[in-house]
Enzyme design. Structure first.
Site, PDB file in Angstrom:
ATOM      1  N   ARG A  99      -0.982  21.138  52.378  1.00  0.00           N
ATOM      2  CA  ARG A  99      -0.129  20.890  53.633  1.00  0.00           C
ATOM      3  C   ARG A  99      -1.061  20.957  54.960  1.00  0.00           C
ATOM      4  O   ARG A  99      -1.826  21.888  54.955  1.00  0.00           O
ATOM      5  CB  ARG A  99       0.866  22.294  53.636  1.00  0.00           C
ATOM      6  CG  ARG A  99       2.177  21.899  53.005  1.00  0.00           C
ATOM      7  CD  ARG A  99       2.976  23.128  52.948  1.00  0.00           C
ATOM      8  NE  ARG A  99       3.100  24.262  54.098  1.00  0.00           N
ATOM      9  CZ  ARG A  99       3.757  25.498  53.954  1.00  0.00           C
ATOM     10  NH1 ARG A  99       4.342  25.828  53.149  1.00  0.00           N
ATOM     11  NH2 ARG A  99       3.619  26.157  55.018  1.00  0.00           N
ATOM     12  N   ARG A 103      10.791  35.500  64.130  1.00  0.00           N
ATOM     13  CA  ARG A 103       9.285  35.512  64.381  1.00  0.00           C
ATOM     14  C   ARG A 103       8.979  35.739  65.657  1.00  0.00           C
ATOM     15  O   ARG A 103       7.912  35.972  65.720  1.00  0.00           O
ATOM     16  CB  ARG A 103       9.032  34.092  64.148  1.00  0.00           C
ATOM     17  CG  ARG A 103       8.110  34.191  62.771  1.00  0.00           C
ATOM     18  CD  ARG A 103       7.838  32.373  62.831  1.00  0.00           C
ATOM     19  NE  ARG A 103       6.627  32.012  61.984  1.00  0.00           N
ATOM     20  CZ  ARG A 103       6.974  31.697  60.714  1.00  0.00           C
ATOM     21  NH1 ARG A 103       8.057  31.704  60.167  1.00  0.00           N
ATOM     22  NH2 ARG A 103       5.978  31.169  60.037  1.00  0.00           N
ATOM     23  N   ARG A 134      -2.415  30.288  62.946  1.00  0.00           N
ATOM     24  CA  ARG A 134      -0.974  30.831  62.569  1.00  0.00           C
ATOM     25  C   ARG A 134      -1.107  32.361  62.371  1.00  0.00           C
ATOM     26  O   ARG A 134      -0.327  32.928  62.668  1.00  0.00           O
ATOM     27  CB  ARG A 134      -0.714  30.178  61.142  1.00  0.00           C
ATOM     28  CG  ARG A 134      -0.255  28.703  61.204  1.00  0.00           C
ATOM     29  CD  ARG A 134      -0.210  28.213  59.980  1.00  0.00           C
ATOM     30  NE  ARG A 134       1.016  28.550  58.898  1.00  0.00           N
ATOM     31  CZ  ARG A 134       0.945  28.562  57.695  1.00  0.00           C
ATOM     32  NH1 ARG A 134       0.103  27.855  57.026  1.00  0.00           N
ATOM     33  NH2 ARG A 134       1.946  29.030  57.016  1.00  0.00           N
ATOM     34  N   LYS A 156       5.765  35.412  51.215  1.00  0.00           N
ATOM     35  CA  LYS A 156       6.964  35.498  51.271  1.00  0.00           C
ATOM     36  C   LYS A 156       8.230  34.292  50.649  1.00  0.00           C
ATOM     37  O   LYS A 156       9.150  34.881  50.169  1.00  0.00           O
ATOM     38  CB  LYS A 156       7.643  35.068  52.861  1.00  0.00           C
ATOM     39  CG  LYS A 156       6.938  36.348  53.947  1.00  0.00           C
ATOM     40  CD  LYS A 156       7.317  36.132  55.346  1.00  0.00           C
ATOM     41  CE  LYS A 156       7.113  34.806  55.871  1.00  0.00           C
ATOM     42  NZ  LYS A 156       5.642  34.542  55.973  1.00  0.00           N
ATOM     43  N   ARG A 159      -4.457  26.715  48.831  1.00  0.00           N
ATOM     44  CA  ARG A 159      -3.116  26.349  48.119  1.00  0.00           C
ATOM     45  C   ARG A 159      -3.132  24.822  47.997  1.00  0.00           C
ATOM     46  O   ARG A 159      -3.331  24.356  48.947  1.00  0.00           O
ATOM     47  CB  ARG A 159      -2.104  27.099  49.090  1.00  0.00           C
ATOM     48  CG  ARG A 159      -0.572  26.713  48.418  1.00  0.00           C
ATOM     49  CD  ARG A 159       0.401  27.735  49.272  1.00  0.00           C
ATOM     50  NE  ARG A 159       0.408  27.457  50.594  1.00  0.00           N
ATOM     51  CZ  ARG A 159       1.411  28.173  51.287  1.00  0.00           C
ATOM     52  NH1 ARG A 159       1.886  29.126  50.849  1.00  0.00           N
ATOM     53  NH2 ARG A 159       1.463  28.078  52.441  1.00  0.00           N
TER      54      ARG A 159
HETATM   55  P1  AMP Z   1       6.653  29.116  57.355  1.00  0.00           P
HETATM   56  O1  AMP Z   1       7.033  28.159  56.115  1.00  0.00           O
HETATM   57  O2  AMP Z   1       7.692  30.082  57.642  1.00  0.00           O
HETATM   58  O3  AMP Z   1       5.165  29.466  57.520  1.00  0.00           O
HETATM   59  O4  AMP Z   1       6.903  28.013  58.702  1.00  0.00           O
HETATM   60  C1  AMP Z   1       6.135  26.945  58.891  1.00  0.00           C
HETATM   61  C2  AMP Z   1       5.948  26.478  60.245  1.00  0.00           C
HETATM   62  O5  AMP Z   1       7.288  26.442  60.781  1.00  0.00           O
HETATM   63  C3  AMP Z   1       5.882  27.760  61.507  1.00  0.00           C
HETATM   64  O6  AMP Z   1       4.052  27.524  61.457  1.00  0.00           O
HETATM   65  C4  AMP Z   1       6.266  27.242  62.638  1.00  0.00           C
HETATM   66  O7  AMP Z   1       5.700  26.094  63.221  1.00  0.00           O
HETATM   67  C5  AMP Z   1       7.860  26.760  62.091  1.00  0.00           C
HETATM   68  N1  AMP Z   1       8.536  27.829  62.167  1.00  0.00           N
HETATM   69  C6  AMP Z   1       9.105  28.545  60.908  1.00  0.00           C
HETATM   70  N2  AMP Z   1       9.933  29.586  61.293  1.00  0.00           N
HETATM   71  C7  AMP Z   1       9.950  29.432  62.679  1.00  0.00           C
HETATM   72  C8  AMP Z   1      10.509  30.571  63.460  1.00  0.00           C
HETATM   73  N3  AMP Z   1      11.340  31.462  63.173  1.00  0.00           N
HETATM   74  N4  AMP Z   1      10.150  30.257  64.966  1.00  0.00           N
HETATM   75  C9  AMP Z   1       9.277  29.543  65.264  1.00  0.00           C
HETATM   76  N5  AMP Z   1       8.732  28.714  64.613  1.00  0.00           N
HETATM   77  C10 AMP Z   1       9.059  28.474  63.017  1.00  0.00           C
END
Ligand code: AMP
Length: 211
Positions: free
Chosen positions: A155, A84, A166, A13, A123
């Site tokens: 990360r 989400r 996740r 994404k 990664r």
């Molecule tokens: P991402 O980079 O989109 O995978 O987001 C990294 C982390 O940020 C996720 O594993 C969540 O802990 C938090 N996060 C990002 N977007 C959301 C969301 N819409 N709702 C809840 N937590 C989020």
């Protein structure tokens, strides 16, 4: 021109979002990026993220609500990582109604869980923003950034056990959104096992045809 990118961690994404917003000159709204920024000064957010858990809906929804009020989104945006949960999707619909904004499509990038684990746990990142992969895109010198020569890092939420958490969270909380947006007539399926450029082409063609 307003779009949503949906997909499990590892679907690509973030990579696709960067290319799409550049090509179509729209704003990239990544809640993950916003929280990576916020976690520097907020321990509660940092510990949830590092455990692979979601941030509570009310916190996320407020953040996005404020962001959607800014002028730059008027020329179009791509939501990446939001919504989400079903509750977030319902709250987003309310915000869009208030702001008189319409979503044109939701791209759902699909990959299987084993592939997701392989992609994310390999990664490696650099402070400069560059990203590598130990198998698929190794740096020229092991553990060093090709561009600025700094040491690469993993990360905290890319560690294998966190990735598995996740994915579990994705299956339980985010996958139901596929059904939600199918019913809304907005879902566009994208096969995320294709090459990065094939995925980009498919999304680009769709957007170009909609314009
Ligand atoms: P991402 O980079 O989109 O995978 O987001 C990294 C982390 O940020 C996720 O594993 C969540 O802990 C938090 N996060 C990002 N977007 C959301 C969301 N819409 N709702 C809840 N937590 C989020």
């Amino acid at each position: 021109m307003n779009y949503i990118l949906l997909g499990p961690p590892g679907a690509g994404k973030g990579t696709q979002a960067k290319k799409i917003v550049e090509k179509f000159s729209i704003v990239h709204l990544s809640t993950g990026d916003m929280f990576r920024q916020a976690k520097q000064s907020d321990k509660a957010i940092a510990s949830l993220m590092e455990a692979g858990k979601l941030i509570p809906d009310d916190v996320v929804v407020n953040m996005v609500k404020n962001r959607l009020k800014k002028d730059d989104v008027k020329n179009g945006f791509l939501l990446d990582g939001f919504p989400r949960t079903l509750n977030q999707a319902v709250e987003l619909d309310k915000m869009l109604k208030t702001e008189n904004i319409k979503i044109d499509a939701v791209f759902s990038i699909i990959i299987d869980n084993d592939e997701a684990v392989r992609r994310i746990s390999g990664r490696r990142m650099c402070e400069c923003g560059a990203s590598f992969h130990v198998d698929f895109l190794p740096p020229k010198v092991k553990d060093l950034c090709d561009y600025c020569k700094k040491k690469l890092f993993q990360r905290a939420d890319d560690k294998e056990e966190v990735v598995k958490e996740r994915l579990k969270v994705y299956d339980a909380q985010t996958k139901p959104l596929i059904d939600y947006y199918t019913k809304a007539g907005l879902l566009v399926d994208i096969d995320g096992s294709q090459s990065e450029s094939a995925v980009f082409d498919q999304i680009s063609k769709f957007i170009a045809n909609k314009k």
